[in-house]
Design a protein around this motif. Structure first.
Motif, PDB file in Angstrom:
ATOM      1  N   VAL A 291      82.139  28.589  48.149  1.00  0.00           N
ATOM      2  CA  VAL A 291      80.954  27.695  49.854  1.00  0.00           C
ATOM      3  C   VAL A 291      80.467  26.694  48.378  1.00  0.00           C
ATOM      4  O   VAL A 291      80.352  25.714  49.468  1.00  0.00           O
ATOM      5  CB  VAL A 291      79.720  29.101  49.726  1.00  0.00           C
ATOM      6  N   HIS A 292      80.343  26.638  47.301  1.00  0.00           N
ATOM      7  CA  HIS A 292      80.100  25.969  46.546  1.00  0.00           C
ATOM      8  C   HIS A 292      80.882  25.713  44.820  1.00  0.00           C
ATOM      9  O   HIS A 292      80.129  26.105  44.020  1.00  0.00           O
ATOM     10  CB  HIS A 292      78.401  26.103  45.533  1.00  0.00           C
ATOM     11  N   PRO A 293      81.620  25.536  45.404  1.00  0.00           N
ATOM     12  CA  PRO A 293      82.356  25.012  44.062  1.00  0.00           C
ATOM     13  C   PRO A 293      81.945  23.996  42.877  1.00  0.00           C
ATOM     14  O   PRO A 293      81.679  23.372  43.449  1.00  0.00           O
ATOM     15  CB  PRO A 293      84.339  25.553  44.939  1.00  0.00           C
ATOM     16  N   ARG A 294      83.131  24.222  42.033  1.00  0.00           N
ATOM     17  CA  ARG A 294      83.001  23.597  41.378  1.00  0.00           C
ATOM     18  C   ARG A 294      83.918  22.863  40.588  1.00  0.00           C
ATOM     19  O   ARG A 294      84.705  23.406  39.918  1.00  0.00           O
ATOM     20  CB  ARG A 294      82.153  23.550  39.895  1.00  0.00           C
ATOM     21  N   GLN A 295      84.517  21.451  40.806  1.00  0.00           N
ATOM     22  CA  GLN A 295      85.488  20.823  41.205  1.00  0.00           C
ATOM     23  C   GLN A 295      86.354  21.489  42.535  1.00  0.00           C
ATOM     24  O   GLN A 295      86.929  22.487  41.997  1.00  0.00           O
ATOM     25  CB  GLN A 295      85.907  21.278  39.866  1.00  0.00           C
ATOM     26  N   ALA A 296      86.868  20.880  43.561  1.00  0.00           N
ATOM     27  CA  ALA A 296      87.348  21.233  44.942  1.00  0.00           C
ATOM     28  C   ALA A 296      88.762  22.235  44.139  1.00  0.00           C
ATOM     29  O   ALA A 296      89.285  22.839  44.683  1.00  0.00           O
ATOM     30  CB  ALA A 296      87.696  20.364  45.972  1.00  0.00           C
ATOM     31  N   ALA A 297      89.938  20.995  44.152  1.00  0.00           N
ATOM     32  CA  ALA A 297      90.476  21.491  43.722  1.00  0.00           C
ATOM     33  C   ALA A 297      91.302  22.820  42.710  1.00  0.00           C
ATOM     34  O   ALA A 297      92.183  23.714  43.389  1.00  0.00           O
ATOM     35  CB  ALA A 297      91.880  20.418  43.229  1.00  0.00           C
ATOM     36  N   ARG A 298      90.786  22.930  41.394  1.00  0.00           N
ATOM     37  CA  ARG A 298      90.459  23.615  40.966  1.00  0.00           C
ATOM     38  C   ARG A 298      90.177  24.894  41.635  1.00  0.00           C
ATOM     39  O   ARG A 298      90.847  25.927  41.992  1.00  0.00           O
ATOM     40  CB  ARG A 298      90.231  23.770  39.410  1.00  0.00           C
TER      41      ARG A 298
ATOM     42  N   ALA B  68      90.207  26.086  44.711  1.00  0.00           N
ATOM     43  CA  ALA B  68      91.027  25.932  45.598  1.00  0.00           C
ATOM     44  C   ALA B  68      92.508  27.008  44.975  1.00  0.00           C
ATOM     45  O   ALA B  68      92.800  28.235  45.954  1.00  0.00           O
ATOM     46  CB  ALA B  68      91.367  24.856  46.981  1.00  0.00           C
ATOM     47  N   LEU B  69      92.578  26.260  44.317  1.00  0.00           N
ATOM     48  CA  LEU B  69      93.643  26.967  43.260  1.00  0.00           C
ATOM     49  C   LEU B  69      92.798  28.340  43.558  1.00  0.00           C
ATOM     50  O   LEU B  69      93.786  29.573  43.295  1.00  0.00           O
ATOM     51  CB  LEU B  69      94.806  26.502  42.322  1.00  0.00           C
TER      52      LEU B  69
ATOM     53  N   PRO C 240      84.339  25.377  53.453  1.00  0.00           N
ATOM     54  CA  PRO C 240      84.901  24.192  53.915  1.00  0.00           C
ATOM     55  C   PRO C 240      85.264  22.631  52.592  1.00  0.00           C
ATOM     56  O   PRO C 240      86.184  22.263  52.492  1.00  0.00           O
ATOM     57  CB  PRO C 240      83.825  23.001  54.528  1.00  0.00           C
ATOM     58  N   ALA C 241      85.079  23.712  51.847  1.00  0.00           N
ATOM     59  CA  ALA C 241      85.005  22.586  50.257  1.00  0.00           C
ATOM     60  C   ALA C 241      86.708  23.283  49.606  1.00  0.00           C
ATOM     61  O   ALA C 241      87.305  22.209  48.907  1.00  0.00           O
ATOM     62  CB  ALA C 241      84.437  22.747  49.270  1.00  0.00           C
ATOM     63  N   ILE C 242      87.345  24.102  50.388  1.00  0.00           N
ATOM     64  CA  ILE C 242      88.748  24.529  50.213  1.00  0.00           C
ATOM     65  C   ILE C 242      89.140  24.204  51.613  1.00  0.00           C
ATOM     66  O   ILE C 242      90.838  25.126  50.822  1.00  0.00           O
ATOM     67  CB  ILE C 242      88.365  25.963  49.096  1.00  0.00           C
TER      68      ILE C 242
END
Lengths: 700, 202
Positions: free
Chosen positions: B116-123, B125-126, B190-192
């Motif tokens: 929900v609150h990721p640090r660095q979205a692209a990473r 998401a992977l 939503p962030a991923i």
């Protein structure tokens, strides 16, 4: 209505660079009938600088080129977007220097009488100076050059030679003939060479050209008064022309006297003798000056840091473009000074535009933080390396670039080029911000640590010299007793220890500057004392010459005793100056200048506009991205990216952090949709969403 | 195909996510419930296996009520005993499905909460994609375990097991992983998640 901007000289081009970001922020606008801001559609800029390789000119051109690439992608796409509504057409007046006389000597080569006149007016070095690197702060040379250039413009046009100035003038003529109003703003410094000579020359030429259109031809200028110092020149001034900060105020004073002449600013609409419809003057008091990092007289090395005043000059330009000067608004014809109402730099300093500037310029900085910290590596991997795993997973790629997998090589290259343009534009913007924050006037920001330590070093050294001088005098004649005071060995040791501590902190160069400052101060004091002594001698001689009967004998005795005291003080001052000179010689011998500083001046100052840490982090990240893969510090890159992500809501200074975090911004980015097809549409969709996600709702 | 939607970045889709969760997990629970409640009496009545006393002791129905099965004299008592045994069996099946459902839901929610609150979205998401696959394996294992336990406890003792038996008793364990997969792929944070992305945005 059409809008023109003529950037004259290095400072004019620095203002042009700040105008590029103003265009990106939609800060150049007019107010529509409904009171809404309407960004001006096209700004035609013309660069007038004889120094073709000037670093500031090159930077302004490159920034405008990147801006135009991004903007044209927006223009080709129907995607609604925030910012980037003003088209910026930048041309450089190629003065064909190769076919012209390169110097005053060349100009008068075949004309004996002219040569004699030139020898009378100019020194040998001035007459021999080649124009191709600018006029090195000599407007007298520039005036001559511009007079020749502008007088020959008609011939160039008649011969059909391509000339950017002629093209611009023709365009203005066409627009005026079509009944349009043409607003022209000239910008440059009046304490340098090109600006000080070019602005009045070009302005007068333009006014004469369009003297039949005074009702629709509106001319103005932003004149920059001295606002920075240059470091001392390390050149032989008998052989080469040097630029000196000490000459700036005199040059500015002379120029202002010229501008203050009657008929410079038009008194009303019917004034046919006046030149400008408005004049904007910007400058700083001496104590607010900052010194440029490098001494340069021109060419590539003349890449001075951006300054807050150039940002304010762009604001003046915006004000000029949206102000009416005809009809009921003719009262706006005036000379304007920038009034600064606070002792710091904050968004509130932009008065009624505070919200716009906060949202737009702040939004651009936040867009840069998100783009550089999060998106750029992913987008690069997806485009260049065709990383399909990322391309299937990352939301801000799939939302806008889903079709890229069907693209051919050409379309991929086009997309890559557009991303490079955005990357470079944001890099220019961040670098510009960093420079503006670094060069904030000392009177408008908290003192930096290195400045504090430098001041302490100066005080400590001053006290140390006094202490040394007293000790020497005491040793020479202990009986004299120095008015009963005995110099303290403990104090001396303490001061010396502190001095030794401070020198590595501020660096050897700063210490040498302190020594030079001390020498100058002591020398001035000594000279003042010498003068006072001379005056005292005159006074005593006058008293002695008077009739003894009419003179009070005590008065003469007192004056002589006073002279003795002054002589003692003079001797003390001489001792002190000799000590300082000896210290300078010792410092040079020991190569003290090579001592590195542990504290650095290369950091943005504290301010209420942007978080200096975030701006520095972005700059460092750009440096890392720009390095080749072997020298790139991957750990540092990761640390910086995480710092930007975590500090995203605090990129722009305000009382409470932004409500939009990096997570929400990326979520918004992933929630958008592309509009249209093709690389430009994809890119425009992504960039529009990026700006929309980071900017507040009620902006622009 | 031309894209026509306007650029309107949406930072969240909470309502759609909530509806997705209610729908997916609701169906995963509702269908087995309806099967046991309405289909069982028509198709599988009286086929419930005899459960071990340790299990029946945990169930609310009295142990004495099933005693009629062993006596087998009074048809009414026999009818009642069979009915009680069916009810107990259905409760066991329902409890097994519910337990697997709950464990899977908790697992899936924990997975979602991590991003929900990721640090660095692209990473992130992977990482989310990788951990999603592992979590689906885990959820599948939980359901397989529950299904195996149910098989050992009772299904294996049902004589002449047919299609309806397998469908009704194992159907729930198949629906739960499907619900988990759907919620992960369609209602990810939503962030991923995004349009056309591995984790779609509803």
């Amino acid at each position: 209505m059409s809008y023109y901007f003529i950037a004259i000289g290095g400072t004019g081009n620095k203002i042009l660079e700040s105008l590029v970001y103003a265009c990106a922020a939609d800060a150049l606008f007019t107010v529509g009938a409904n009171g809404k801001r309407e960004p001006i559609p096209v700004l035609n800029a013309l660069i007038v600088d004889v120094d073709a390789a000037c670093g500031n000119t090159t930077r302004a051109r490159q920034a405008s080129e990147q801006y135009e690439q991004v903007r044209s992608a927006f223009a080709a796409s129907p995607a609604p977007h925030k910012g980037f509504h003003t088209a910026l057409s930048v041309e450089r007046w190629n003065m064909n220097l190769a076919r012209r006389a390169a110097s005053v000597d060349d100009m008068t080569l075949n004309y004996r009488r002219d040569r004699l006149l030139a020898q009378t007016l100019f020194s040998h070095t001035e007459a021999g100076l080649e124009y191709s690197e600018g006029f090195r702060g000599h407007p007298d040379l520039g005036v001559l050059f511009f007079a020749e250039m502008l007088n020959n413009l008609g011939d160039a046009a008649a011969q059909g030679q391509p000339d950017e100035m002629v093209t611009t003038l023709n365009r203005m003529q066409r627009e005026l003939d079509a009944g349009e109003t043409v607003k022209v703003l000239l910008a440059g410094s009046i304490f340098g060479g090109t600006g000080a000579s070019g602005i009045p020359s070009v302005a007068r030429y333009l006014r004469n050209c369009f003297s039949n259109y005074t009702d629709r031809f509106i001319l103005s200028a932003v004149l920059m008064l001295p606002y920075y110092d240059v470091p001392a020149a390390a050149v032989d001034e008998t052989l080469e022309i040097a630029v000196k900060s000490s000459a700036f105020p005199d040059k500015a004073r002379t120029a202002l006297q010229y501008y203050g002449m009657e008929g410079m600013v038009r008194s009303d609409e019917d004034d046919t003798r006046g030149l400008y419809d408005a004049l904007y003057l910007l400058g700083l008091p001496k104590e607010a000056f900052v010194t440029t990092r490098v001494y340069s007289t021109g060419s590539q090395t003349q890449e001075n840091d951006a300054h807050l005043l150039e940002w304010l000059a762009a604001r003046c330009a915006a004000r000029f473009y949206r102000t009416g000067f005809r009809g009921s608004e003719a009262r706006n014809m005036d000379v304007y000074y920038y009034q600064w109402h606070s002792h710091d730099v904050s968004w509130e300093c932009f008065d009624d535009e505070a919200a716009l500037y906060h949202n737009a310029y702040g939004g651009l900085a936040k867009a840069a933080a998100l783009f550089l910290g999060e998106c750029y590596p992913t987008l690069r991997a997806c485009i260049r390396k065709d990383d399909r795993r990322l391309a299937r997973t990352v939301n801000y790629w799939t939302a806008y670039f889903h079709d890229v997998k069907h693209y051919g090589v050409t379309q991929r290259a086009q997309l890559e080029k557009l991303f490079d343009a955005l990357y470079r534009l944001l890099a220019f913007y961040i670098n510009w911000l960093w420079q503006v924050l670094r060069t904030l006037p000392p009177t408008l920001r908290p003192e930096k640590e290195i400045e504090l330590r430098g001041r302490e070093l100066f005080d400590v050294y001053h006290a140390l010299v006094d202490q040394q001088a007293d000790t020497l005098r005491y040793k020479a004649s202990p009986a004299a007793g120095l008015d009963g005071a005995t110099p303290g060995a403990g104090d001396y040791a303490r001061l010396r220890a502190r001095l030794d501590e401070l020198i590595p902190v501020v660096g050897g160069r700063t210490f040498l500057a302190v020594l030079q400052g001390e020498k100058t101060g002591r020398f001035e004091k000594l000279e003042a004392q010498r003068q006072a002594l001379t005056e005292q001698d005159v006074k005593i001689a006058r008293l002695e010459a008077e009739d003894a009967a009419r003179m009070d004998p005590n008065a003469l005795r007192e004056e002589k005793a006073r002279r003795e005291g002054m002589l003692r003080a003079y001797a003390g001052m001489e001792d002190r100056l000799a000590l300082v000179n000896a210290d300078i010689a010792r410092a040079v011998e020991k190569h003290v200048a090579d001592v590195p500083a542990t504290l650095t001046d290369d950091e943005p100052s504290g301010n209420h506009l942007f978080n200096p840490g975030a701006i520095s982090a972005m700059r460092e990240l750009l440096r890392q991205y720009g390095a080749d893969s072997a020298s790139r510090d991957r750990q540092a890159v990761e640390t910086l990216r995480k710092a930007l992500w975590d500090g995203f809501p605090r990129t722009v200074s305000q009382r409470v952090p932004d409500r939009v975090t990096a997570v929400q911004a990326v979520a918004g980015l992933g929630g958008g949709n592309g509009i249209g097809e093709g690389p430009q549409a994809d890119f425009a969709g992504f960039t529009a969403a990026l700006l929309a996600c980071v900017m507040e709702e009620d902006n622009l | 195909m031309p894209k026509t939607a306007a650029v309107s970045p949406k930072t969240h889709n909470r309502t759609k996510v909530l509806l997705c969760y209610i729908l997916c997990w609701g169906i995963a629970l509702l269908l087995p419930y309806l099967g046991l409640k309405t289909l069982y009496p028509y198709k599988l009545a009286g086929t419930a296996p005899t459960l071990s006393p340790q299990i029946t002791a945990l169930l609310p129905a009295a142990a004495g009520e099933t005693a009629a099965l062993s006596v087998g004299t009074d048809p009414a008592a026999l009818q009642n005993a069979l009915s009680v045994r069916d009810q107990q069996w259905r409760m066991v099946v329902g409890a097994a499905v519910a337990a697997a459902w709950l464990a899977s839901l908790v697992w899936q929610l924990l997975w979602r909460a991590r991003y929900v609150h990721p640090r660095q979205a692209a990473r992130a998401a992977l990482r989310a994609r990788r951990s999603y696959r592992w979590s689906m394996l885990g959820i599948g294992a939980v359901n397989l375990l529950a299904a195996t336990a149910l098989y050992l406890v009772g299904i294996s003792r049902i004589a002449d097991r047919g299609l309806w038996d397998y469908l009704l008793y194992f159907g729930g364990f198949l629906l739960v992983p499907v619900a988990a997969a759907l919620c992960s792929r369609l209602a990810a944070p939503p962030a991923i998640s995004g349009r056309h992305a591995y984790f779609r945005r509803l």
